[in-house]
Each structure stands twice: as C-alpha cells, then as structure tokens.
Design a protein around this motif. Structure first.
Motif, mmCIF file in Angstrom:
data_model
loop_
_atom_site.group_PDB
_atom_site.id
_atom_site.type_symbol
_atom_site.label_atom_id
_atom_site.label_comp_id
_atom_site.label_asym_id
_atom_site.label_seq_id
_atom_site.Cartn_x
_atom_site.Cartn_y
_atom_site.Cartn_z
ATOM 1 N N UNK A 48 0.826 -1.208 0.000
ATOM 2 C CA UNK A 48 0.000 0.000 0.000
ATOM 3 C C UNK A 48 0.861 1.258 0.000
ATOM 4 N N UNK A 49 1.963 1.218 0.770
ATOM 5 C CA UNK A 49 2.850 2.386 0.784
ATOM 6 C C UNK A 49 3.461 2.599 -0.599
ATOM 7 N N UNK A 105 2.030 1.744 -3.413
ATOM 8 C CA UNK A 105 0.954 2.299 -4.251
ATOM 9 C C UNK A 105 0.808 3.794 -4.017
ATOM 10 N N UNK A 106 0.841 4.199 -2.749
ATOM 11 C CA UNK A 106 0.716 5.621 -2.437
ATOM 12 C C UNK A 106 1.853 6.386 -3.105
ATOM 13 N N UNK A 107 3.075 5.861 -2.978
ATOM 14 C CA UNK A 107 4.226 6.549 -3.561
ATOM 15 C C UNK A 107 4.079 6.671 -5.074
ATOM 16 N N UNK A 108 3.588 5.599 -5.718
ATOM 17 C CA UNK A 108 3.383 5.661 -7.170
ATOM 18 C C UNK A 108 2.351 6.729 -7.508
ATOM 19 N N UNK A 109 1.301 6.792 -6.695
ATOM 20 C CA UNK A 109 0.248 7.770 -6.973
ATOM 21 C C UNK A 109 0.739 9.191 -6.726
ATOM 22 N N UNK A 110 1.885 9.330 -6.066
ATOM 23 C CA UNK A 110 2.440 10.663 -5.835
ATOM 24 C C UNK A 110 3.600 10.945 -6.782
ATOM 25 N N UNK A 111 3.699 10.127 -7.822
ATOM 26 C CA UNK A 111 4.647 10.432 -8.878
ATOM 27 C C UNK A 111 5.992 9.739 -8.797
ATOM 28 N N UNK A 112 6.174 8.798 -7.875
ATOM 29 C CA UNK A 112 7.438 8.060 -7.826
ATOM 30 C C UNK A 112 7.404 6.985 -8.898
ATOM 31 N N UNK A 139 12.912 5.983 -2.187
ATOM 32 C CA UNK A 139 11.920 6.809 -1.497
ATOM 33 C C UNK A 139 11.101 6.022 -0.471
ATOM 34 N N UNK A 140 10.908 4.728 -0.701
ATOM 35 C CA UNK A 140 10.012 3.971 0.178
ATOM 36 C C UNK A 140 10.678 2.733 0.794
#
Lengths: 268, 256
Positions: free
Chosen positions: A168-169, A171-178, A187-188
């Motif tokens: 999930x983390x 996924x969140x990072x991808x959704x924030x442009x990583x 980054x994660x």
C-alpha cells in the motif's frame, strides 16, 4: 479552518524520554551486582586451580595492565581493526545490496535462490582455503572471512525487511509520482525497511568481532592471533585478557551503533 | 451539479468496466459493465452493500488493478497505472511512518522537479494549514490520532494537485464525532479547491451528506443499480425532510 486538534494528540514518550528509560537505576544496580557476583565466583573458583587452568581475576587484571601499557594490546587491536573495518564494511554493504535486490526482484530471486541455498550453510571458516588462495595471508584475506559473516546476516535481515514493506505504501508513492524501481527503493523501500536493516548491521558488526579470532587462525596478526598463541603456551591470563579486549570492543561499537540507530529510527 | 454537455469530455469516464477473478470454485464476476461519468468539480459517492466490488472498482479507477473489460479514462486519457493525476486516500491512511507531517505532505512535491525547495515549503505549509494541522508539522504519524492521520493523508494527496481525488472509505476507521468533523472539513476543502472527488463509502448517511450524485451499486455481480442526484442545499442537515427522503431512497435501493 478553525479546528482544535490538540486534544487528539497521543502523548507517547519521545526519544529523549525513551533514551532515559534505558538507564533504569534499578536495572543498573542489579547488573552491577550480577557482575560483582560473577567476579567473586570466578575468584573463588580460581583459588583451588593452578593458574594455567583458571587464573584469578586479580592475575588477569595485572596481565591486562601489562599488555595495555607495553603496547602489545594496542598493536594487536590495530592489526585486528585493519581487517575488521574493511570486512565489516564490505560484508555489510554487499549484504544489504544483495538483500534489497533479491527481495525486490522476483526474477533475480528465482535465478539466485538455488545458489543462495547452497552457499548459505557454508561457515566462513570453511572458506579459509579460498581466502588464502585468492587473497593471501594478509589483512585482505582475514577481511574476506569477516565479510562473509557480515554478508549473510545483513542479507537475510535486509531481505526480510524489504519483503515486509507494505504494498500500500508503494501504491501511495506511485500515486504521488514516484516512478521506476530505483526511485521506489530510495523513497520507500529503504526507509521502510530501515529498522530491519539496522538490526542486521548491528548483529553483523558483533558477529564480525567474533570472526576476528577465526580469521586470524591462518597467521594474520591481531587479537585472535594473540589469543591462539597464548592458548598454545597455556597463558590463560593472556587469553582472558584478549577475550576481554574483544568484549570491550564489541561493547563500544555496539553502544555507538545503537545510538546512531536510535537517532535514525526516532520516528518509531 | 453535473453539466450535461455530451460534447465535453468528463473528468472521469468509467466505461463498461468488468472484473473477473479466478477462484477455486471457478471464475467470479466481481464487477460487470460498470459505467458512469464524473464531471469536473463534482462530488460523487459510490455506495453499496459489502461484497459489491466497491473497493475493486476503487483500485481499478486508481490504476492499481487492470479491469478485465472496459476502460477508465481521466480527461479523455486512459488510466494505465497510479500517478499524480489521481490522489488516493485510503481508510488505513498509509502514511509514511518515517516522515513527519510536513514530510508526508511534501512527499509528492519532492518528486516533481518543477518546484524549488522554498516554493515547496510554502505549499506544504499552505496544505498543513488547510487541513488544520498547523503546529504539528514536525510530529511523526505515531503521535497522531486517526482523524489527524487522515487529514495528513488528504493534504498529501492534494499536494500534487490531482485532477481527481479518489477516496476509499476514508472516514471508516475514526469515531463518529471525528467522522462528522472530517466530513465538514472535506466539504470546506472541496468548496475551497474545486477538486473533483470520487468517494467510496458503505455509509448511506455519509453519501447523502456529501455527494452531488450517488452511484448505488448492487452485488453478485457488482454493478451499478442506479445513479441518484442529491439536490439538497448545503450545508445539509440530516433532520431535514429532503435528507430523510434521499436517505430512505438510497437505503431501499441498496437493500433491494
């Protein structure tokens, strides 16, 4: 927006309080008492033995002093440090890198897993022949043995940590442009796995001090060499002296690293 | 309210989306022919009974899962993975525990090279203020309550200025009082920022309170039962007759 959120805060203890809680006076007192009792039992036991079986704490203290002031201890320590440092450094670095790579990439994991399983149970000491043949009887050869020990500990600690990173983390990072593996790892994955990684490093550097003795078996100078030579001469007081040196080095490095670790993981 | 102009591309178009899973008992149709649009600036809720595929639909719209059939497009471009066009807010917050409040909010901004660090700090502060967390910039998530964590997650999603804010039962894990407060704040933020919001919930009252339109889903297979307009002036009060009528209507549709 005027919202009062102050009451919602959980006041869990911060890092300073956490650090202070570590020095619990009652625990310190009990620890000191236990240490004293140990020395007393040792001393009593030594009374009935000849000194080549078990020297008294006083005799060991005297030898420690002599070794420390003659410069012999410093030389041995310096020599051991010359292979402990590069061994721990490269073993740790490569172990972490391999752990991240294999836990992150299923392809790499599948490709390497049979080889990993074959190599994993090989004790570092069994590789002394290779160390001599490939590197030679020198600091680099001893560092090689130490590095093997550090490698596996860090490899497995990191592998477990990276495997446990929440999807999930990511996924969140991808959704924030990583984007891309390297960026996600930086980054994660690395920060999320830092507790496991640092625990691996800490266990590994302790193991490296133990391997110092083994790595000097084939003739490289250092604390281990000193212990082995003294054993052959039945100088048990010297053996215990250098065991104490190893313990003290371990303690020193461990406390120093734990301080760093606590700072890096202040968010926990 | 939705602008009914067929020539204009909607912000989100969900077109014939289906999802089939393989299970031990054979294929399971989780979603079947889900179709609806969300216009720019609209607040749309998706409600439905548990097992109707709401979360699967959320994951497909977010680009986290691929549909078996159909397409999802954002401003006319098909969604083929998660990205900064879509802001995600989950029920479990999923904050980065090693980052402070400010660090979490600024995460997405660090990934875009267009903003320098001064501009980034200013923007982070703006968002922290927007969600009412000024004074907590340097706190770590472990020290925050559930409501505060969700505010951070919202600010973090808003930071990259996504075309669509996609929220999956965001207030499902907080207590009733905090939930009400967060709903009011979300409406304020929506009004202030003009964001398009697609909000998944199982709470019918929440849907009536928040949405311009409610997509009611049915299960087995997960599909759209009806799309209901909620024409009630804001702020909405649940003791109003219109609120009760809409509430009952949605409840009946779900239980049908």
């Amino acid at each position: 927006m005027a919202i009062d959120v102050t009451e919602e805060v959980d006041h869990t203890d911060d890092t300073v309080a956490g650090a202070l809680a570590d020095i619990d006076p009652q625990r310190a007192l009990r620890g000191t008492a236990g240490l004293l009792a140990f020395v007393v039992v040792w001393w009593l036991a030594s009374l009935a033995q000849p000194s080549y079986v078990l020297p008294s704490p006083v005799a060991v203290g005297a030898t420690f002093y002599t070794e420390a002031t003659s410069g012999g201890m410093l030389t041995a320590l310096w020599n051991s440090t010359l292979h402990w440092v590069p061994g721990a450094f490269f073993g740790t670095g490569l172990g972490i890198a391999a752990g991240v790579a294999l836990a992150w990439s299923p392809l790499l994991d599948d490709l390497t897993s049979p080889v990993v399983r074959v190599l994993r149970p090989v004790p570092p000491l069994a590789l002394i022949g290779f160390a001599i043949a490939w590197v030679g009887i020198n600091h680099a050869g001893a560092a090689f043995i130490i590095a093997i020990g550090a490698f596996w500990i860090n490899f497995y600690a990191t592998y477990g940590g990276v495997e446990g990173v929440s999807e999930d983390l990511l996924d969140v990072a991808r959704s924030l442009g990583v984007q891309g593996d390297l960026e996600l790892i930086k980054a994660v994955v690395l920060p999320a796995a830092l507790p496991e990684i640092t625990t691996g490093i800490r266990t590994g550097i302790g193991r490296c001090w133990m391997l110092v003795v083994a790595s000097e078996i084939f003739g490289v100078a250092g604390i281990g060499r000193r212990i082995l030579r003294a054993s052959n001469n039945l100088q048990v007081d010297v053996v215990i002296t250098y065991i104490l040196v190893l313990s003290l080095m371990f303690l020193l490095v461990d406390v120093a690293f734990r301080t760093l670790q606590r700072r890096a993981l202040a968010w926990r | 309210m939705a602008v009914e102009d067929p020539t204009e591309t909607p912000r989100v178009r969900i077109d014939g989306v289906g999802k089939q899973y393989d299970s031990a008992q054979g294929p399971v149709q989780a979603l079947d022919d889900v179709t609806f649009d969300v216009e720019a600036g609209e607040f749309v809720c998706i409600v439905g009974p548990s097992g109707c595929g709401k979360t699967t639909l959320f994951r497909i719209i977010a680009g986290l899962e691929a549909p078996t059939n159909g397409t999802v497009s954002l401003d006319g471009d098909p969604v083929d993975g998660p990205g900064p066009d879509l802001g995600l807010v989950f029920q479990e917050y999923h904050l980065f525990p090693w980052r402070t409040v400010a660090g979490n909010v600024g995460f997405g901004l660090e990934k875009t090279d267009t903003v320098d660090s001064g501009e980034r700090r200013r923007r982070v502060q703006e968002l922290v203020d927007l969600v009412g967390l000024d004074g907590f910039e340097d706190s770590y998530p472990r020290d925050l309550s559930g409501g505060m964590k969700q505010r951070v997650a919202l600010a973090r999603a808003l930071a990259v200025d996504p075309g669509l804010l996609l929220m999956d039962e965001p207030f499902g894990a907080v207590d009733a009082q905090t939930k009400k407060m967060l709903q009011d704040e979300l409406l304020d933020i929506w009004t202030e920022t003009g964001k398009t919001i697609l909000f998944v919930t199982h709470d019918v009252e929440e849907a009536v309170k928040l949405a311009d339109r409610v997509v009611v889903m049915a299960k087995e297979p997960g599909r759209v039962r009806e799309v209901v307009d909620v024409d009630i002036e804001r702020p909405r009060n649940r003791s109003d007759d219109a609120f009760g009528t809409h509430y009952q209507r949605l409840l009946d549709l779900i239980q049908e």
